[in-house]
Design an enzyme around this catalytic site. Structure first.
Site, short mmCIF file in Angstrom:
data_model
loop_
_atom_site.label_atom_id
_atom_site.label_comp_id
_atom_site.label_asym_id
_atom_site.label_seq_id
_atom_site.Cartn_x
_atom_site.Cartn_y
_atom_site.Cartn_z
N HIS A 29 -29.18 1.06 -17.25
CA HIS A 29 -29.15 0.94 -18.86
C HIS A 29 -30.43 1.13 -19.48
O HIS A 29 -30.35 1.80 -20.72
CB HIS A 29 -28.75 -0.54 -19.27
CG HIS A 29 -27.34 -0.66 -19.19
ND1 HIS A 29 -26.89 -1.29 -17.99
CD2 HIS A 29 -26.42 -0.40 -19.89
CE1 HIS A 29 -25.46 -1.29 -18.14
NE2 HIS A 29 -25.05 -0.64 -19.04
N ARG A 84 -21.82 -0.94 -27.14
CA ARG A 84 -22.33 -1.98 -26.37
C ARG A 84 -22.92 -3.28 -26.94
O ARG A 84 -23.90 -3.24 -27.10
CB ARG A 84 -23.34 -1.27 -25.27
CG ARG A 84 -22.85 -0.12 -24.50
CD ARG A 84 -23.95 0.26 -23.43
NE ARG A 84 -23.41 1.04 -22.48
CZ ARG A 84 -23.56 2.60 -22.44
NH1 ARG A 84 -23.98 3.17 -23.54
NH2 ARG A 84 -22.96 3.04 -21.24
N GLU A 88 -13.67 -0.04 -14.56
CA GLU A 88 -14.91 0.37 -14.04
C GLU A 88 -15.17 -0.24 -12.62
O GLU A 88 -16.13 -0.63 -12.00
CB GLU A 88 -16.21 -0.18 -14.72
CG GLU A 88 -15.93 -1.25 -15.72
CD GLU A 88 -16.97 -1.56 -16.42
OE1 GLU A 88 -17.93 -0.66 -16.54
OE2 GLU A 88 -17.00 -2.42 -17.32
N ASP A 145 -20.12 2.17 -13.84
CA ASP A 145 -20.08 1.24 -12.73
C ASP A 145 -18.98 1.43 -11.46
O ASP A 145 -19.00 1.05 -10.42
CB ASP A 145 -19.47 -0.14 -13.48
CG ASP A 145 -20.79 -0.98 -14.25
OD1 ASP A 145 -21.88 -1.13 -13.40
OD2 ASP A 145 -20.65 -1.27 -15.24
N CYS A 173 -15.97 7.06 -20.63
CA CYS A 173 -17.02 6.63 -21.72
C CYS A 173 -18.40 6.52 -20.66
O CYS A 173 -19.31 6.19 -21.10
CB CYS A 173 -16.86 5.47 -22.53
SG CYS A 173 -16.66 3.94 -21.41
C1 PEP Z 1 -19.89 2.21 -17.30
O1 PEP Z 1 -19.99 1.40 -16.61
O2 PEP Z 1 -19.56 3.35 -17.03
C2 PEP Z 1 -20.08 2.05 -18.67
C3 PEP Z 1 -19.84 2.86 -19.77
O3 PEP Z 1 -20.60 0.89 -19.34
P1 PEP Z 1 -22.01 0.43 -19.11
O4 PEP Z 1 -22.77 1.80 -18.91
O5 PEP Z 1 -22.68 -0.12 -20.28
O6 PEP Z 1 -22.15 -0.69 -17.78
MG MG Z 2 -20.10 -0.71 -16.91
#
Ligand code: PEP
Ligand code: MG
Length: 545
Positions: free
Chosen positions: A157, A264, A399, A423, A470
């Protein structure tokens, strides 16, 4: 440099003093809790008071010319691994204490750095062992021109926040801090994942030229802002933005995005010392929804845990947080918090095209539970005659491998899927997305991941529910042809990347993408697929490479 060495040694001393003061205060606070806690603190204090222990660290700074942080980690890790290797459980368990002490000292040191970063008055790049997503989000872009860290991964992140801010960043560079001093000149080449320390004149000149070219490219791409994201053979692709903060909605709009595909919302918890109220949620969401006037805004319920912890507590310590009480699992065990957020989302649903998305769903029961709570909240609102849209779309992030494998079951209970490849890769390949030691093993181009994605797309199309991607691959020019060729028509991505991805889309035909996807489906290794995707992308927009 002697003065720098002295400064780092002083920082070690100050950190020890701070950690001792902190522990002593804790000891007084908890004096009523007899037994274990006090004993542990007493052991930690004994270590911190031990002069030979501190001397090993300051000697390391002197001899190796490192930062205080690096020396603390290097020495404490040596000691911890020595303890861990001793065949006596009483001693080997002391390794955990050493890691605790390391954390406490680093917090002291990094706390000081945070102070410094907040009061910057000149342009800098930040080089650190690690930055949390919250620290990254708080960087002042006027002065911070980029950062490089030893820890992390491309889809941690911290890296995601950097991409959203349009900040050049390179992560997962082991042994970086020991090679850099405060006076070093550092080039952060985020596009190629390179950090150049103290470059020669020729390299500097090349990079200055490259920076001008990039600025020029950005300017050219800006001209695409009002042009549609349509392939050369006329297929329209929806480009939505991923945001962490409500004010990024304007950036998505400015870059020509068609709405928000992933909000998010957990960042509301990360930025504040107290838990956000229902009205805090409402205000943030209302701002994003109003910015998009009737275009989709997909609000993901809080995805706390793993590498995102709220300041306000509430989180248990876990040995394996990525597999722990994360995300929707946490929400389902903390209903007051969860309902607070759901109420706010339902209230903003009358302002535009608001959709709700549950993260990390790993089975149908979890989805049904989450929807049941949502219905409870709707009933509460009915009771008080609070308006909301009872038909708002409810979807999930796909995910986890279990969700991907049972996608055909999940379609019956939701209106859309959004594939979270960040994920999905982590859980499919059993590779921590934020761990630099395995960063080279982490790739969405793995045949196992692609097979799961194909299955999810197939099941969503068969059930005629909406589908988007995404994860970070939607922000990566190298993956766009493959994603389109696999049948995806909606992407949600880092706002600064929207123009470049639009450029890729406008340069290809679906026919070419289908051909590429069919070819990739015959390949059997990550490396082969990655190289093939890269070569194809370079042919389309060479200037981006
Ligand atoms: C993902 O896991 O691809 C996602 C978009 O969510 P995050 O990156 O916030 O875990
Ligand atoms: Mg995720």
């Amino acid at each position: 440099m002697p003065s720098q060495r002295t400064n780092e040694v002083k920082r070690v001393r100050v950190a020890f003093a701070g950690a001792i003061a902190e522990l002593t205060a804790l000891k007084v606070d908890r004096s009523i809790e007899e037994g274990k806690i006090k004993d542990i603190f007493a052991v930690h204090l004994r270590f911190l008071h031990d002069k030979s222990f501190r001397k090993r660290i300051t000697d390391f700074v002197h001899n190796e010319l490192t930062t205080a942080e690096y020396a603390v980690s290097a020495i404490l890790r040596q000691i911890a691994s020595h303890f861990a290797g001793i065949d006596d459980p009483y001693i080997s368990e002391r390794a955990t204490d050493i890691y605790d002490i390391e954390g406490r000292l680093l917090t002291q040191l990094l706390g000081e750095v945070r102070e410094n970063v907040e009061h910057l008055r000149a342009e800098v790049v930040i080089v650190a062992h690690d930055l949390t997503p919250t620290q990254t989000a708080g960087l002042n872009k006027t002065f911070v021109k980029g950062f490089a860290t030893e820890a992390g991964g491309r889809t941690s992140h911290t890296a995601i926040v950097a991409r959203s801010l349009g900040l050049p960043a390179v992560v997962a560079l082991e042994d970086l801090t020991s090679n850099i001093t405060a006076d070093s000149t550092v080039i952060i080449d985020g596009n190629r994942g390179i950090v150049v320390i103290d470059p020669d004149e020729e390299t500097l000149a090349q990079y200055r030229k490259y920076a001008v070219e990039l600025a020029q490219l950005e300017h050219e791409l800006y001209a695409l802002r009002d042009k549609p994201a349509v392939t050369r053979d006329g297929v329209a692709i929806a480009l939505l933005g991923n945001i962490e903060f409500d004010d990024e909605a304007e950036i998505v709009k400015e870059k020509g995005g068609d709405g928000i595909g992933l909000y998010r919302t957990e960042f509301l918890y990360l930025y504040s010392d107290s838990e956000p109220t229902e009205d805090d949620h409402y205000e943030a969401y209302a701002h994003a929804v109003r910015t998009f006037e009737g275009k989709p805004v997909v609000i993901r319920t809080m995805d706390l845990g793993a590498d995102k912890y709220p300041h306000s507590g509430h989180y248990p310590g876990e040995t394996n947080p990525v597999l722990g009480l994360r995300s929707i699992r946490f929400c389902l065990q903390n209903l007051t918090m969860f309902k607070n957020q759901l109420r706010a989302i339902l209230r903003v649903s009358v302002l535009g095209d608001v959709r709700i998305m549950f993260p990390l769903i790993s089975n149908l029961q979890e989805l049904r539970q989450a929807k049941m709570i949502l219905r409870d909240v709707m009933e509460d609102l009915d009771e008080y005659a609070v308006p909301y849209n009872p038909d708002l779309a409810v979807g999930i992030m796909v995910e986890t491998p279990s969700a991907a494998l049972t996608a055909s079951l999940l379609t019956a209970d939701c209106d859309f899927f959004s594939i979270g490849t960040n994920d999905l890769v982590q859980y499919t390949l059993a590779v921590d997305r934020a761990n630099e030691h395995v960063a080279t093993l982490y790739s969405a181009a793995d045949p196992a991941v692609l097979q799961l994605i194909r299955g999810v797309i197939h099941d969503a199309n068969k059930a005629r529910i909406d589908l988007s991607v995404c994860g970070e691959i939607a922000s990566d020019p190298e993956y766009i042809m493959l994603i389109l060729g696999m049948g995806v028509r909606t992407l949600s991505l880092a706002p600064p990347m929207i123009p470049e991805i639009k450029q890729v889309i406008r340069s290809v035909t679906i026919e070419e993408c289908n051909h590429l996807a069919r070819k990739v489906a015959t390949m059997d290794s990550q490396r082969q697929i990655k190289n093939y995707l890269r070569d194809a992308a370079i042919k389309i927009i060479p200037e981006a490479f």
